[in-house]
Design a protein around this motif. Structure first.
Motif, PDB file in Angstrom:
ATOM      1  N   ASP A 294      67.165  45.211  17.884  1.00 38.19           N
ATOM      2  CA  ASP A 294      66.672  45.733  16.594  1.00 38.19           C
ATOM      3  C   ASP A 294      65.614  44.830  15.949  1.00 38.19           C
ATOM      4  O   ASP A 294      65.026  45.193  14.939  1.00 38.19           O
ATOM      5  N   LEU A 295      65.455  43.629  16.506  1.00 37.18           N
ATOM      6  CA  LEU A 295      64.610  42.593  15.879  1.00 37.18           C
ATOM      7  C   LEU A 295      65.023  42.379  14.409  1.00 37.18           C
ATOM      8  O   LEU A 295      64.209  42.198  13.521  1.00 37.18           O
ATOM      9  N   GLU A 296      66.293  42.370  14.203  1.00 42.46           N
ATOM     10  CA  GLU A 296      66.945  42.121  12.911  1.00 42.46           C
ATOM     11  C   GLU A 296      68.262  41.402  13.203  1.00 42.46           C
ATOM     12  O   GLU A 296      68.833  41.658  14.271  1.00 42.46           O
ATOM     13  N   PRO A 297      68.811  40.592  12.326  1.00 40.13           N
ATOM     14  CA  PRO A 297      68.222  40.176  11.060  1.00 40.13           C
ATOM     15  C   PRO A 297      67.123  39.125  11.256  1.00 40.13           C
ATOM     16  O   PRO A 297      67.284  38.194  12.033  1.00 40.13           O
ATOM     17  N   ARG A 298      66.025  39.355  10.528  1.00 39.82           N
ATOM     18  CA  ARG A 298      64.878  38.445  10.624  1.00 39.82           C
ATOM     19  C   ARG A 298      64.915  37.381   9.537  1.00 39.82           C
ATOM     20  O   ARG A 298      65.393  37.641   8.439  1.00 39.82           O
ATOM     21  N   VAL A 299      64.323  36.259   9.858  1.00 47.72           N
ATOM     22  CA  VAL A 299      64.153  35.197   8.860  1.00 47.72           C
ATOM     23  C   VAL A 299      62.758  35.359   8.277  1.00 47.72           C
ATOM     24  O   VAL A 299      61.785  35.438   9.021  1.00 47.72           O
TER      25      VAL A 299
END
Ligand code: 13P
Ligand code: SF4
Length: 333
Positions: A294-299
């Motif tokens: 999901d390319l989450e959770p992102r910083v």
């Protein structure tokens, strides 16, 4: 692919997590970085496992598009500060750190303002805001080298880890104003139980992380960062080592020198799980898979704050690589 996200931490029915991580790592051009305190299966699938300094360097150098950081939040934040153009994901955004929590930025700012003639030498285990308020960041493997480059007359605030600060003060004979933070994991080792364990293994040396209280460090034959302790395990004479740091590092020791025996130092009841970092333990293979999918959770970090924090991190990288003696560290304007 039959996918059901049954909630974070739930079972992902029908998904071969390991194979999916391998596939997504290539598809996303992602690099997986892991700290030594991560679960063995995460260490084993990572592209690189290291201590805080090594992980910072890797994050600054990588040409990947995505950094999947298997560690705690301040480590992923550091990767984002150093590589802002990359997507940085942390499998569980709640993976914090008691040292970071012990140093609220507003209080740290007030402390700094009360001591305008001091520079702030700050352990990397802190928030981005505290990094932005600091002059130089250090890690446990670079602190001694960096501190020895600061002119002796320069007054210093050291935070947030009072045990690392106290250890450096004693070792280098350097007085520093210490912020009163602690790591709950290293604080949990028991001196009484360690003495009992040493009596059972009289020939086994003790290796301790400098986040341990002084009464534990006093019993140590070697004191250093996670990488330093791992290296000591490989090179020490003898076949048994007592390890006073988070026990997941023992996985790398057993891989490197399977013929040796590694015993985790005990907590208060002699047999507790209290030395496992509860924050590091939040990351799982399932969450790593979801983060890559999901390319989450992102910083994400505000750009002005990032640039302010980058100054003290860049100073660390420069001084940690320096071959010269004293650096040009002075108070911030
Ligand atoms: P190092 O791996 O840099 O020794 O740090 C230990 C630690 O507590 C990280 O949170
Ligand atoms: Fe923070 Fe201690 Fe966990 Fe390291 S081991 S992340 S210092 S709480």
């Amino acid at each position: 692919m039959m996918d059901a996200r049954n909630g974070i931490g739930g079972t992902l029915q029908g998904v071969d997590i390991r194979a999916e991580i391998e596939r997504l790592r290539k598809e996303r051009n992602a690099v997986i970085l892991a700290h030594y305190y991560q679960k063995p299966e995460i260490q084993d699938i990572a592209d690189f496992v290291g201590d805080s300094l090594e992980l910072s360097r890797k994050a600054a150098e990588t040409d990947a598009d995505v950094i999947a950081f298997c560690g705690v939040k301040f480590m992923a934040d550091t990767a984002k500060i150093l590589s802002p153009e990359k997507i940085v994901v942390l499998p569980d955004l709640d993976a914090g750190c008691s040292l970071e929590d012990s140093c609220p930025p507003a209080q740290f700012k007030a402390f700094r303002e009360a001591h305008p003639d001091h520079i702030a030498l700050t352990y990397i285990n802190c928030s981005t805001e505290v990094k932005a308020l600091s002059d130089v960041i250090v890690t446990s493997s670079s602190a001694e080298k960096i501190l020895s480059q600061i002119p002796p007359e320069q007054k210093i605030i050291f935070g947030p880890d009072k045990h690392l600060g106290g250890y450096l003060s004693r070792k280098l004979g350097r007085e520093m104003l210490l912020w009163p933070g602690v790591c709950i994991v290293h604080e949990a080792f028991s001196e009484t139980e360690l003495i009992k364990l040493k009596a059972q293994h009289p020939d086994a040396p003790v290796a301790a992380h400098p986040e341990c209280p002084g009464y534990i460090v006093e019993h140590a034959d070697y004191v250093g960062s996670t990488s330093g302790i791992l290296n000591y395990a490989k090179t020490m004479e003898g076949d048994t080592l007592i390890v006073a740091t988070e026990p997941h590092i023992i996985h790398q020791m057993e891989k490197a020198v399977p013929e040796k025996t590694f015993i985790g130092a005990p907590g208060a009841d002699g047999n507790c799980n209290c030395n496992v970092c509860p924050y590091m333990a939040l990351n799982t293979m399932e969450k790593l898979y979801l983060a890559l999918r999901d390319l989450e959770p992102r910083v994400e970090i505000d750009e002005e704050l990032r640039l302010a924090a980058k100054r003290s991190l860049d100073k660390m990288l420069e001084m940690a690589s320096s071959t010269v003696g004293q650096g040009d560290v002075g108070p911030r304007p």
